[in-house]
Write a protein that holds these residues in place. Structure first.
Motif, mmCIF file in Angstrom:
data_model
loop_
_atom_site.group_PDB
_atom_site.id
_atom_site.type_symbol
_atom_site.label_atom_id
_atom_site.label_comp_id
_atom_site.label_asym_id
_atom_site.label_seq_id
_atom_site.Cartn_x
_atom_site.Cartn_y
_atom_site.Cartn_z
ATOM 1 N N THR A 1 0.790 -1.005 -0.176
ATOM 2 C CA THR A 1 0.186 -0.058 -0.312
ATOM 3 C C THR A 1 0.911 1.046 0.166
ATOM 4 O O THR A 1 0.342 2.388 -0.839
ATOM 5 N N GLN A 2 2.191 1.537 0.734
ATOM 6 C CA GLN A 2 2.847 2.519 0.850
ATOM 7 C C GLN A 2 3.310 2.326 -0.162
ATOM 8 O O GLN A 2 3.540 3.569 -1.224
ATOM 9 N N LEU A 3 3.821 1.193 -1.110
ATOM 10 C CA LEU A 3 4.733 1.564 -2.013
ATOM 11 C C LEU A 3 3.026 1.966 -3.310
ATOM 12 O O LEU A 3 3.636 2.936 -4.409
ATOM 13 N N HIS A 4 1.779 1.800 -3.589
ATOM 14 C CA HIS A 4 1.356 2.631 -3.994
ATOM 15 C C HIS A 4 1.063 3.706 -3.781
ATOM 16 O O HIS A 4 1.098 4.607 -5.239
ATOM 17 N N TYR A 5 1.030 4.237 -2.710
ATOM 18 C CA TYR A 5 0.629 5.863 -2.795
ATOM 19 C C TYR A 5 2.138 6.502 -2.970
ATOM 20 O O TYR A 5 1.885 7.870 -3.476
ATOM 21 N N ILE B 1 14.218 4.229 -5.696
ATOM 22 C CA ILE B 1 13.236 3.391 -5.709
ATOM 23 C C ILE B 1 12.082 3.327 -6.145
ATOM 24 O O ILE B 1 11.349 2.439 -6.282
ATOM 25 N N VAL B 2 11.512 4.209 -6.805
ATOM 26 C CA VAL B 2 10.359 4.367 -7.643
ATOM 27 C C VAL B 2 10.158 2.862 -8.297
ATOM 28 O O VAL B 2 9.428 2.549 -9.300
ATOM 29 N N GLN B 3 11.297 3.131 -9.146
ATOM 30 C CA GLN B 3 11.336 2.414 -10.417
ATOM 31 C C GLN B 3 11.383 1.201 -9.717
ATOM 32 O O GLN B 3 11.011 0.265 -10.476
ATOM 33 N N GLN B 4 12.237 0.749 -8.681
ATOM 34 C CA GLN B 4 11.672 -0.944 -7.577
ATOM 35 C C GLN B 4 10.597 -1.025 -7.264
ATOM 36 O O GLN B 4 9.940 -2.100 -7.688
ATOM 37 N N ALA B 5 10.033 0.225 -6.997
ATOM 38 C CA ALA B 5 8.320 -0.274 -6.238
ATOM 39 C C ALA B 5 7.867 -0.599 -7.678
ATOM 40 O O ALA B 5 6.739 -0.952 -7.136
ATOM 41 N N ARG B 6 7.700 -0.189 -8.730
ATOM 42 C CA ARG B 6 6.649 -0.118 -9.850
ATOM 43 C C ARG B 6 7.064 -1.857 -10.342
ATOM 44 O O ARG B 6 6.450 -2.312 -10.524
ATOM 45 N N ASN B 7 8.161 -2.194 -9.761
ATOM 46 C CA ASN B 7 8.156 -3.474 -10.339
ATOM 47 C C ASN B 7 7.217 -4.295 -9.078
ATOM 48 O O ASN B 7 7.008 -5.623 -9.642
ATOM 49 N N ILE B 8 7.974 -4.111 -8.339
ATOM 50 C CA ILE B 8 7.226 -5.005 -6.663
ATOM 51 C C ILE B 8 5.636 -4.709 -7.167
ATOM 52 O O ILE B 8 5.047 -5.849 -6.741
ATOM 53 N N VAL B 9 5.300 -3.757 -7.632
ATOM 54 C CA VAL B 9 2.962 -3.113 -7.176
ATOM 55 C C VAL B 9 3.248 -3.988 -8.638
ATOM 56 O O VAL B 9 1.829 -4.962 -8.327
ATOM 57 N N ASN B 10 3.757 -4.172 -9.838
ATOM 58 C CA ASN B 10 3.060 -5.016 -10.961
ATOM 59 C C ASN B 10 3.028 -6.582 -10.521
ATOM 60 O O ASN B 10 1.979 -6.932 -10.877
ATOM 61 N N GLU B 11 4.548 -6.632 -9.552
ATOM 62 C CA GLU B 11 4.441 -8.265 -9.564
ATOM 63 C C GLU B 11 3.424 -8.778 -9.065
ATOM 64 O O GLU B 11 2.627 -9.709 -8.486
ATOM 65 N N SER B 12 2.456 -8.162 -7.874
ATOM 66 C CA SER B 12 2.117 -8.346 -6.974
ATOM 67 C C SER B 12 0.972 -8.477 -7.005
ATOM 68 O O SER B 12 -0.307 -9.259 -6.743
ATOM 69 N N ASP B 13 0.477 -7.478 -8.407
ATOM 70 C CA ASP B 13 -0.751 -7.354 -8.979
ATOM 71 C C ASP B 13 -0.849 -8.739 -10.030
ATOM 72 O O ASP B 13 -2.277 -8.927 -9.928
ATOM 73 N N ARG B 14 -0.106 -9.322 -10.165
ATOM 74 C CA ARG B 14 -0.105 -10.249 -10.903
ATOM 75 C C ARG B 14 -0.741 -11.414 -10.168
ATOM 76 O O ARG B 14 -0.661 -12.755 -10.570
ATOM 77 N N ILE B 15 -0.211 -11.670 -9.214
ATOM 78 C CA ILE B 15 -1.007 -12.818 -7.979
ATOM 79 C C ILE B 15 -2.521 -13.018 -8.285
ATOM 80 O O ILE B 15 -2.544 -14.108 -8.469
ATOM 81 N N GLN B 16 -3.008 -12.192 -8.381
ATOM 82 C CA GLN B 16 -4.349 -12.255 -8.830
ATOM 83 C C GLN B 16 -4.596 -13.053 -10.174
ATOM 84 O O GLN B 16 -4.974 -13.690 -10.679
ATOM 85 N N ASP B 17 -4.228 -12.578 -11.865
ATOM 86 C CA ASP B 17 -3.461 -12.582 -12.193
ATOM 87 C C ASP B 17 -3.972 -14.646 -13.374
ATOM 88 O O ASP B 17 -3.825 -15.272 -13.666
ATOM 89 N N ILE B 18 -2.621 -15.055 -11.818
ATOM 90 C CA ILE B 18 -2.187 -16.356 -11.881
ATOM 91 C C ILE B 18 -3.263 -17.035 -11.921
ATOM 92 O O ILE B 18 -3.588 -18.335 -11.887
ATOM 93 N N VAL B 19 -4.331 -16.419 -10.080
ATOM 94 C CA VAL B 19 -5.439 -17.857 -9.760
ATOM 95 C C VAL B 19 -6.278 -17.280 -11.128
ATOM 96 O O VAL B 19 -7.057 -18.589 -11.306
ATOM 97 N N ASP B 20 -6.380 -16.209 -11.761
ATOM 98 C CA ASP B 20 -7.763 -16.398 -12.916
ATOM 99 C C ASP B 20 -7.365 -17.230 -13.969
ATOM 100 O O ASP B 20 -8.119 -17.582 -14.378
ATOM 101 N N GLN B 21 -5.833 -17.388 -14.470
ATOM 102 C CA GLN B 21 -5.825 -18.516 -15.447
ATOM 103 C C GLN B 21 -5.463 -19.956 -15.276
ATOM 104 O O GLN B 21 -6.067 -20.809 -15.766
ATOM 105 N N GLN B 22 -5.184 -20.257 -14.020
ATOM 106 C CA GLN B 22 -5.557 -21.274 -12.897
ATOM 107 C C GLN B 22 -7.287 -22.010 -13.459
ATOM 108 O O GLN B 22 -6.712 -23.000 -13.927
ATOM 109 N N LYS B 23 -7.852 -21.175 -13.000
ATOM 110 C CA LYS B 23 -9.230 -21.404 -13.376
ATOM 111 C C LYS B 23 -10.190 -20.498 -14.475
ATOM 112 O O LYS B 23 -11.260 -21.157 -14.337
ATOM 113 N N GLY B 24 -9.402 -20.420 -15.950
ATOM 114 C CA GLY B 24 -9.681 -20.433 -17.053
ATOM 115 C C GLY B 24 -10.595 -19.181 -16.621
ATOM 116 O O GLY B 24 -12.011 -19.329 -17.800
ATOM 117 N N TYR B 25 -10.677 -18.146 -16.201
ATOM 118 C CA TYR B 25 -11.445 -17.124 -15.949
ATOM 119 C C TYR B 25 -11.061 -15.780 -17.399
ATOM 120 O O TYR B 25 -9.614 -15.611 -16.815
#
Length: 320
Positions: free
Chosen positions: A4-8, A64-88
């Motif tokens: 959340t802090q990195l999003h901010y 810090i912002v450059q790294q924060a962007r990588n971290i946030v993007n990767e965290s957002d993809r956790i839901q993507d992984i779940v969706d792919q596994q479910k075929g959603y």
């Protein structure tokens, strides 16, 4: 340190203003400021220089912002992984489209796509190629539809179709009585072009470069839309080139001014582009299938010569 802090931090880095950043992430400005201050205290560094207007990143803050962007993007993809596994096939999908494709392609596929995939919330923005590249790099787009090849590191180009260039030549022009035109017939001196920033303009300049000497100062009239270029041509001020799909909207009485090229027909390659690490592949594949389905019936050309949108002449032949 929290996601959340990195999003901010990313929101402030983008908007260079704490109040606007707070509105973007749906929190109060004091809450956002307090969380960023906590992060700075924890890291014992200053991320933002608050003495400058607008607010600027410090040298350490930029890293810090450059790294924060990588971290946030990767965290957002956790839901993507779940969706792919479910075929959603669903969720928010941010798509950029270049201006010379948006008005013709979008109406052709958008209704079909919405009916087939009602759980996908498409957020579509009309952006030029430079803006698309920047937003893909920053993670603000999931994919884009653009003229290719772009040869960007880490970006995948999935070809959707090859769209021929078509001459729009009024009866006052020297080429009007030709049944079909050739690339060598073209002159930049009487070519009406789109304004700077349109990759279709760069493609035309590359096409003319391939046929004769080219001087950047030769052409004179530019416009932001094909409709205006057609009107200028009708006034006897020159000729222009249109993307094939745009010719379907030309008025009936003006269709006599449309001239096809002799083979191999110069064409642009239009692709769905996205980061190689993108995980919303089920939506990307759904888009590709839907667009390919509707375009197949509209464009059936073979033996085309691909004209690069890059600011250099690069051609390759394609037959299908």
């Amino acid at each position: 340190m929290t996601i959340t802090q990195l999003h901010y931090v990313l929101a402030v880095a983008e908007h260079k203003n704490f109040t606007k950043a707070a509105q973007k992430v749906f929190v109060t400005q004091p809450t956002l400021s307090m969380q960023i201050q906590k992060l700075e205290e924890e890291l014992d560094v200053q991320i933002f220089d608050r003495t400058k207007k607008p607010i600027q990143l410090t040298e350490t803050g930029q890293k810090i912002v450059q790294q924060a962007r990588n971290i946030v993007n990767e965290s957002d993809r956790i839901q993507d992984i779940v969706d792919q596994q479910k075929g959603y096939v669903g969720g928010i999908f941010k798509l950029g489209v270049i201006p010379t494709v948006m008005p013709t392609l979008l109406p052709m596929f958008i209704s079909d796509f919405i009916k087939k995939y009602p759980k996908v919330k498409l957020k579509i923005e009309e952006l030029n190629t430079d803006e698309i590249i920047e937003r893909l790099k920053e993670g603000h787009l999931d994919a884009a539809i653009a003229a290719t090849p772009l040869e960007l590191p880490g970006v995948k180009e999935n070809v959707l179709y090859y769209e021929p260039f078509v001459g729009y030549i009024p009866d006052s022009h020297r080429l009007f009585h030709e049944n079909k035109i050739e690339v060598n017939d073209l002159s930049i001196d009487d070519m009406l072009l789109l304004e700077d920033g349109h990759c279709f303009k760069d493609g035309i300049i590359n096409l003319c470069k391939s046929s004769r000497d080219y001087d950047d100062d030769h052409f004179q009239l530019e416009s932001g839309s094909f409709e205006t270029l057609i009107k200028l041509a009708n006034e006897g001020l020159g000729m222009t080139l249109l993307p094939y799909l745009h010719t379907r909207d030309v008025k009936e009485e003006e269709k006599k001014n449309l001239k096809m090229f002799k083979e191999p027909v110069p064409a642009r390659e239009v692709s769905l582009i996205y980061n190689r690490s993108e995980l919303k592949m089920q939506i990307i594949e759904a888009l590709r299938k839907t667009i390919a389905g509707v375009v197949k019936g509209a464009i059936t050309f073979h033996n085309v010569n691909i004209i690069s949108p890059l600011n250099k002449s690069k051609k390759e032949s394609h037959s299908d």
